[in-house]
Motif scaffolding. Structure first.
Motif, short mmCIF file in Angstrom:
data_model
loop_
_atom_site.label_atom_id
_atom_site.label_comp_id
_atom_site.label_asym_id
_atom_site.label_seq_id
_atom_site.Cartn_x
_atom_site.Cartn_y
_atom_site.Cartn_z
N LEU A 102 -77.33 15.15 -18.09
CA LEU A 102 -77.62 16.49 -17.56
C LEU A 102 -76.93 16.71 -16.22
O LEU A 102 -76.50 17.84 -15.93
CB LEU A 102 -79.13 16.69 -17.43
CG LEU A 102 -79.88 16.83 -18.76
CD1 LEU A 102 -81.39 16.73 -18.54
CD2 LEU A 102 -79.52 18.13 -19.45
N SER A 103 -76.79 15.67 -15.43
CA SER A 103 -76.07 15.79 -14.15
C SER A 103 -74.60 16.10 -14.38
O SER A 103 -74.02 16.96 -13.69
CB SER A 103 -76.22 14.50 -13.34
OG SER A 103 -77.57 14.28 -13.01
N ILE A 104 -74.02 15.44 -15.35
CA ILE A 104 -72.61 15.70 -15.69
C ILE A 104 -72.46 17.13 -16.20
O ILE A 104 -71.55 17.86 -15.81
CB ILE A 104 -72.09 14.68 -16.73
CG1 ILE A 104 -72.00 13.30 -16.07
CG2 ILE A 104 -70.76 15.11 -17.31
CD1 ILE A 104 -71.78 12.16 -17.05
N ASP A 105 -73.38 17.54 -17.08
CA ASP A 105 -73.35 18.90 -17.62
C ASP A 105 -73.47 19.93 -16.50
O ASP A 105 -72.78 20.95 -16.49
CB ASP A 105 -74.46 19.12 -18.64
CG ASP A 105 -74.25 18.30 -19.91
OD1 ASP A 105 -73.14 17.78 -20.13
OD2 ASP A 105 -75.23 18.19 -20.69
N SER A 106 -74.37 19.67 -15.54
CA SER A 106 -74.54 20.59 -14.40
C SER A 106 -73.25 20.72 -13.61
O SER A 106 -72.85 21.82 -13.23
CB SER A 106 -75.66 20.11 -13.47
OG SER A 106 -76.91 20.27 -14.07
N GLY A 107 -72.60 19.60 -13.37
CA GLY A 107 -71.34 19.63 -12.64
C GLY A 107 -70.28 20.44 -13.36
O GLY A 107 -69.54 21.22 -12.74
N ASN A 108 -70.21 20.28 -14.68
CA ASN A 108 -69.24 21.05 -15.46
C ASN A 108 -69.54 22.54 -15.41
O ASN A 108 -68.62 23.35 -15.25
CB ASN A 108 -69.23 20.56 -16.92
CG ASN A 108 -68.55 19.21 -17.07
OD1 ASN A 108 -67.68 18.85 -16.29
ND2 ASN A 108 -68.97 18.46 -18.06
N LEU A 109 -70.80 22.89 -15.55
CA LEU A 109 -71.18 24.30 -15.48
C LEU A 109 -70.86 24.89 -14.11
O LEU A 109 -70.31 25.99 -14.00
CB LEU A 109 -72.67 24.47 -15.79
CG LEU A 109 -73.07 24.27 -17.25
CD1 LEU A 109 -74.58 24.17 -17.39
CD2 LEU A 109 -72.52 25.39 -18.12
N GLN A 110 -71.18 24.15 -13.05
CA GLN A 110 -70.89 24.62 -11.70
C GLN A 110 -69.39 24.79 -11.51
O GLN A 110 -68.93 25.75 -10.87
CB GLN A 110 -71.46 23.66 -10.66
CG GLN A 110 -72.96 23.72 -10.57
CD GLN A 110 -73.54 22.64 -9.65
OE1 GLN A 110 -72.89 21.64 -9.34
NE2 GLN A 110 -74.77 22.86 -9.21
N GLY A 111 -68.61 23.88 -12.07
CA GLY A 111 -67.16 23.99 -11.98
C GLY A 111 -66.63 25.23 -12.67
O GLY A 111 -65.75 25.93 -12.15
N HIS A 112 -67.17 25.54 -13.85
CA HIS A 112 -66.74 26.76 -14.56
C HIS A 112 -67.12 28.01 -13.79
O HIS A 112 -66.32 28.95 -13.69
CB HIS A 112 -67.37 26.80 -15.96
CG HIS A 112 -66.79 25.82 -16.92
ND1 HIS A 112 -65.46 25.74 -17.24
CD2 HIS A 112 -67.39 24.84 -17.65
CE1 HIS A 112 -65.26 24.78 -18.10
NE2 HIS A 112 -66.42 24.21 -18.37
N ILE A 113 -68.32 28.02 -13.23
CA ILE A 113 -68.76 29.19 -12.45
C ILE A 113 -67.88 29.35 -11.22
O ILE A 113 -67.45 30.46 -10.89
CB ILE A 113 -70.25 29.04 -12.07
CG1 ILE A 113 -71.13 29.13 -13.32
CG2 ILE A 113 -70.66 30.11 -11.05
CD1 ILE A 113 -72.57 28.69 -13.11
N LEU A 114 -67.58 28.25 -10.55
CA LEU A 114 -66.71 28.30 -9.37
C LEU A 114 -65.32 28.83 -9.74
O LEU A 114 -64.74 29.63 -9.00
CB LEU A 114 -66.60 26.91 -8.73
CG LEU A 114 -65.70 26.81 -7.51
CD1 LEU A 114 -66.20 27.71 -6.38
CD2 LEU A 114 -65.63 25.36 -7.04
N ALA A 115 -64.81 28.43 -10.89
CA ALA A 115 -63.49 28.90 -11.33
C ALA A 115 -63.51 30.42 -11.55
O ALA A 115 -62.57 31.12 -11.16
CB ALA A 115 -63.06 28.18 -12.60
N ILE A 116 -64.57 30.92 -12.17
CA ILE A 116 -64.69 32.36 -12.40
C ILE A 116 -64.73 33.10 -11.08
O ILE A 116 -64.04 34.11 -10.88
CB ILE A 116 -65.94 32.66 -13.25
CG1 ILE A 116 -65.76 32.14 -14.68
CG2 ILE A 116 -66.24 34.17 -13.27
CD1 ILE A 116 -67.04 32.08 -15.48
N ARG A 117 -65.53 32.62 -10.16
CA ARG A 117 -65.67 33.27 -8.86
C ARG A 117 -64.39 33.18 -8.05
O ARG A 117 -63.99 34.15 -7.40
CB ARG A 117 -66.84 32.65 -8.09
CG ARG A 117 -68.16 33.00 -8.74
CD ARG A 117 -69.31 32.33 -8.04
NE ARG A 117 -70.56 32.77 -8.67
CZ ARG A 117 -71.74 32.30 -8.38
NH1 ARG A 117 -71.87 31.37 -7.46
NH2 ARG A 117 -72.81 32.75 -8.99
N SER A 118 -63.74 32.04 -8.10
CA SER A 118 -62.48 31.87 -7.35
C SER A 118 -61.40 32.78 -7.89
O SER A 118 -60.62 33.36 -7.13
CB SER A 118 -62.03 30.41 -7.41
OG SER A 118 -62.98 29.58 -6.78
#
Length: 157
Positions: A102-118
């Protein structure tokens, strides 16, 4: 611990400045004190927008970009919230394997969200004139300096 917290707050504040132009109200409160961060972010965004003196066309284009990014990120934000609930349950259950996944999944989701925002920030930045870009850089530096002084004052207490 307090020094680390202050440093994290400074980093977060600089990040808020960067994200503030692209996202006015897209983040969710996930930690204690996040409400304060949202208020600071909104204030900084309003001040930066006023300082940049955007044209009506720029404001409308930026709004459209923010809305599109918000819609794209929304399902990921919801997944992240569900993931965090599952992570809390795994922690309470002491399930190390599930915590890891779940920690790995959270990191991946946060990375995708950051990419969208960036990506949205880059699109909005492309709307700015060279003068506005210079004003933005100046505004960010002043805010960074101010936040640094306030942190130093708190450290001295």
């Amino acid at each position: 611990m307090k020094t680390m917290k202050r440093n994290l707050l400074k980093i977060a504040a600089v990040g808020l400045l960067a994200a503030g132009m692209a996202f006015g109200q897209t983040t969710t409160a996930t930690t204690q004190g996040a409400g304060k961060g949202k208020a600071v972010k909104a204030l900084l965004q309003r001040r930066m927008m006023k300082a940049l003196n955007l044209t009506d066309a720029q404001k409308q284009q930026a709004k459209t970009i923010r809305q599109s990014a918000r819609q794209t990120a929304q399902p990921l934000v919801q997944q992240l919230q569900q993931n965090r609930q599952a992570l809390r349950a795994a922690v309470q259950a002491g399930d190390s394997v599930k915590i890891q996944q779940l920690s790995i999944d959270s990191g991946n989701l946060q990375g995708h969200i950051l990419a969208i925002r960036s990506d949205a920030m880059a699109k909005i930045n492309a709307l700015l004139t060279p003068e506005q870009k210079a004003q933005e850089t100046e505004f960010r530096q002043k805010a960074k300096d101010l936040l640094g002084k306030k942190a130093a004052q708190r450290a001295g207490k």
